[in-house]
Design an enzyme around this catalytic site. Structure first.
Site, short mmCIF file in Angstrom:
data_model
loop_
_atom_site.label_atom_id
_atom_site.label_comp_id
_atom_site.label_asym_id
_atom_site.label_seq_id
_atom_site.Cartn_x
_atom_site.Cartn_y
_atom_site.Cartn_z
N THR A 197 0.84 -1.19 0.00
CA THR A 197 0.00 0.00 0.00
C THR A 197 0.88 1.24 0.00
O THR A 197 2.07 1.18 0.23
CB THR A 197 -0.92 0.05 1.24
OG1 THR A 197 -0.11 0.31 2.40
CG2 THR A 197 -1.66 -1.25 1.42
N CYS A 250 6.05 -4.96 4.45
CA CYS A 250 5.98 -5.26 5.88
C CYS A 250 6.25 -6.74 6.14
O CYS A 250 6.22 -7.57 5.25
CB CYS A 250 4.61 -4.90 6.42
SG CYS A 250 4.23 -3.14 6.25
N SER A 257 0.77 3.52 2.18
CA SER A 257 1.05 3.95 3.55
C SER A 257 2.00 3.02 4.27
O SER A 257 2.44 3.31 5.37
CB SER A 257 -0.26 4.03 4.36
OG SER A 257 -0.89 2.76 4.40
N CYS A 258 2.32 1.87 3.67
CA CYS A 258 3.15 0.89 4.35
C CYS A 258 4.07 0.22 3.36
O CYS A 258 3.65 -0.13 2.26
CB CYS A 258 2.27 -0.17 5.02
SG CYS A 258 3.19 -1.49 5.82
N GLY A 259 5.32 0.04 3.75
CA GLY A 259 6.28 -0.60 2.87
C GLY A 259 6.12 -2.10 2.85
O GLY A 259 5.06 -2.64 3.14
#
Length: 285
Positions: A108, A114, A110-112
């Site tokens: 996404t 993860c 907003s997030c690498g």
């Protein structure tokens, strides 16, 4: 080519109400393929897509020099008529360059990437370490970076909705600045720019980011050999742990004349007025 900003009608409520158009930061999916095989899908702001794909491969330890990549090209989009959407591209590795371990994942804005639960996931693929980098920075150089980064954010001025990452010299000169709805995408675009220019490892450079310093961003800096990461907001505990392990200088809450130096203070020429002797990790002031 996809648009970086999109105008939408809104109702603006202030002392009075008016109808107008507002500029929004575009967010679209980008599928990255490796030699024709789907590798990942990330939500990003269109623009500098080749840099984004190349930087992603740097972050994953797949490539480390310009010669590792033979070509990057857009593929036909998913529309039935074959219309180019510029949302699918294919990276071709040079002969003899091994493919990374196959895995499909969704990223996404907003997030690498993860889920890296262990620091060993970084240590095993890092080509360079920032530990012995001799860079030395003045307090004046560091405190000037947020304003220099902001002044280079062309799309942010229109939308207010983008993160930025900038690569700076030891004297504070901007080498490259990239924007994106995702913090990690902005950094990947920088790393891809550096890879395609055959500038890796990025020794004696400073990475300045507009948001917080997450584990993912420290990891990306480590993979590119960057010795100093500065952020306007807080780092996470794992980000600090990784920075300490890799010998990186990590600065958070860089605002005005204040900062918190979490690791690697030996690279900074600062006075006690920066608050280095005070306890606590919250934002100064």
């Amino acid at each position: 080519m996809s648009r970086v900003t999109i105008k939408r009608p809104i109702l603006r409520v202030r002392d009075t109400t008016t109808r107008r158009f507002d500029s929004l930061a575009a967010e679209e999916p980008l599928e990255i393929r490796l030699d024709g095989t789907p590798l990942t899908v990330t939500m990003r702001t269109p623009g500098d897509d080749f840099d984004l794909a190349a930087g992603f491969l740097v972050s994953e330890g797949a490539v480390g020099r310009a010669a590792d990549v033979s070509a990057i090209r857009y593929c036909a989009g998913a529309l039935a008529d074959g219309t180019q959407t510029y949302n699918v591209l294919d990276v071709r590795l040079a002969p003899g360059v091994p493919h990374p371990e196959p895995r499909n994942f969704y990223t996404t804005s907003s997030c690498g990437v993860c889920g890296k639960a262990s620091l060993e996931a970084v240590r095993t693929v890092a080509r360079w370490t920032p530990r012995e980098d001799p860079i030395r920075l003045s307090r004046q150089t560091i405190t000037a970076l947020p304003d220099r980064l902001r002044s280079a954010q062309r799309v942010f001025e229109r939308t207010g909705g983008l993160h930025a990452a900038g690569l700076f010299t030891p004297s504070g000169e901007a080498m490259c600045v990239r924007e994106d709805v995702g913090r990690h995408n902005a950094v990947d675009k920088l790393l891809g720019w550096a890879l395609r220019g055959d500038l890796l490892p990025l020794r004696e450079t400073v990475l300045m980011v507009s948001g917080r310093a997450s584990f993912e961003l420290v990891q990306k800096a480590v993979m590119a050999g960057i010795p100093v990461l500065a952020a306007v907001s807080a780092p996470s505990s794992l980000a600090v742990e990784l920075a300490a392990e890799e010998g990186m200088t990590l600065i958070g809450f860089l605002r005005g004349e204040s900062m918190n130096v979490y690791t690697g203070e030996h690279r900074l020429d600062v006075t006690p007025a920066t608050g280095l002797g005070s306890a606590g990790g919250r934002s100064p002031g």
